[in-house]
Design a protein around this motif. Structure first.
Motif, PDB file in Angstrom:
ATOM      1  N   HIS A  42      45.555  21.570  37.886  1.00 21.52           N
ATOM      2  CA  HIS A  42      46.367  21.715  38.896  1.00 21.52           C
ATOM      3  C   HIS A  42      45.752  22.418  40.064  1.00 21.52           C
ATOM      4  O   HIS A  42      45.899  22.177  41.243  1.00 21.52           O
ATOM      5  CB  HIS A  42      47.790  22.394  38.451  1.00 21.52           C
ATOM      6  CG  HIS A  42      48.976  22.294  39.668  1.00 21.52           C
ATOM      7  ND1 HIS A  42      49.446  21.276  40.045  1.00 21.52           N
ATOM      8  CD2 HIS A  42      49.423  23.407  40.334  1.00 21.52           C
ATOM      9  CE1 HIS A  42      50.122  21.635  41.110  1.00 21.52           C
ATOM     10  NE2 HIS A  42      50.220  22.890  41.261  1.00 21.52           N
ATOM     11  N   TYR A  51      44.498  21.562  43.721  1.00 22.68           N
ATOM     12  CA  TYR A  51      45.088  22.167  45.074  1.00 22.68           C
ATOM     13  C   TYR A  51      43.876  22.633  45.839  1.00 22.68           C
ATOM     14  O   TYR A  51      43.784  22.554  47.196  1.00 22.68           O
ATOM     15  CB  TYR A  51      45.909  23.203  44.774  1.00 22.68           C
ATOM     16  CG  TYR A  51      46.429  24.021  45.696  1.00 22.68           C
ATOM     17  CD1 TYR A  51      47.568  23.628  46.441  1.00 22.68           C
ATOM     18  CD2 TYR A  51      45.690  25.266  46.173  1.00 22.68           C
ATOM     19  CE1 TYR A  51      48.047  24.419  47.526  1.00 22.68           C
ATOM     20  CE2 TYR A  51      46.199  26.052  47.227  1.00 22.68           C
ATOM     21  CZ  TYR A  51      47.471  25.611  48.245  1.00 22.68           C
ATOM     22  OH  TYR A  51      47.804  26.386  49.014  1.00 22.68           O
ATOM     23  N   HIS A 107      42.460  21.650  49.816  1.00 25.39           N
ATOM     24  CA  HIS A 107      42.451  22.694  50.884  1.00 25.39           C
ATOM     25  C   HIS A 107      41.157  23.184  51.163  1.00 25.39           C
ATOM     26  O   HIS A 107      40.999  24.006  52.455  1.00 25.39           O
ATOM     27  CB  HIS A 107      43.476  23.825  50.352  1.00 25.39           C
ATOM     28  CG  HIS A 107      44.907  23.320  50.512  1.00 25.39           C
ATOM     29  ND1 HIS A 107      45.511  22.796  49.643  1.00 25.39           N
ATOM     30  CD2 HIS A 107      45.795  23.337  51.590  1.00 25.39           C
ATOM     31  CE1 HIS A 107      46.738  22.417  49.976  1.00 25.39           C
ATOM     32  NE2 HIS A 107      47.080  22.768  51.158  1.00 25.39           N
TER      33      HIS A 107
END
Length: 119
Positions: free
Chosen positions: A25, A29, A33
């Motif tokens: 996870h 992420y 970004h």
């Protein structure tokens, strides 16, 4: 194999799988970004793995052990024997983790596929 050993192995397996899901996870992420690609992303990925698995495994093990003990204790209440209750609880936990892994890591929707099979 006695029930205590089965419980220890079940707790360990669930803790490792939970830590891997947390890692996946966070990696997803970071990839969304961070604009960097290539070797810098590999270094960031490796750093995240080290930073996640060392402390997260300790935390996940600690909390998973508490949750697993409560979960397995509840499973044992619904079963005639402690060993069957432990195995039932472990099987359900692994099935839930399988669904999460399939969804997060492989983008497969197990629930929809099971619904299609059942119909």
């Amino acid at each position: 194999m006695n029930n205590k050993k089965i419980t220890q192995y079940a707790i360990y397996a669930v803790a490792v799988l939970c830590a891997a899901l947390i890692n996946e996870h966070i990696i997803k992420y970071v990839k969304t970004h961070i604009d960097q690609k290539g070797y810098l992303l590999v270094i960031i990925d490796m750093a995240i793995v080290v930073l996640i698995f060392a402390p997260a495994f300790g935390l996940v093990t600690k909390y998973t052990k508490k949750l697993s003990q409560a979960y397995l204790k509840t499973s044992k209440k619904f079963s005639a024997s402690n060993k069957n209750g432990t195995l039932l609880g472990f099987t359900i936990a692994i099935f839930i983790l399988f669904i999460l892994y399939a969804n997060l890591r492989h983008e497969l929707n197990v629930v929809d596929d099971l619904r299609a099979i059942i119909r």
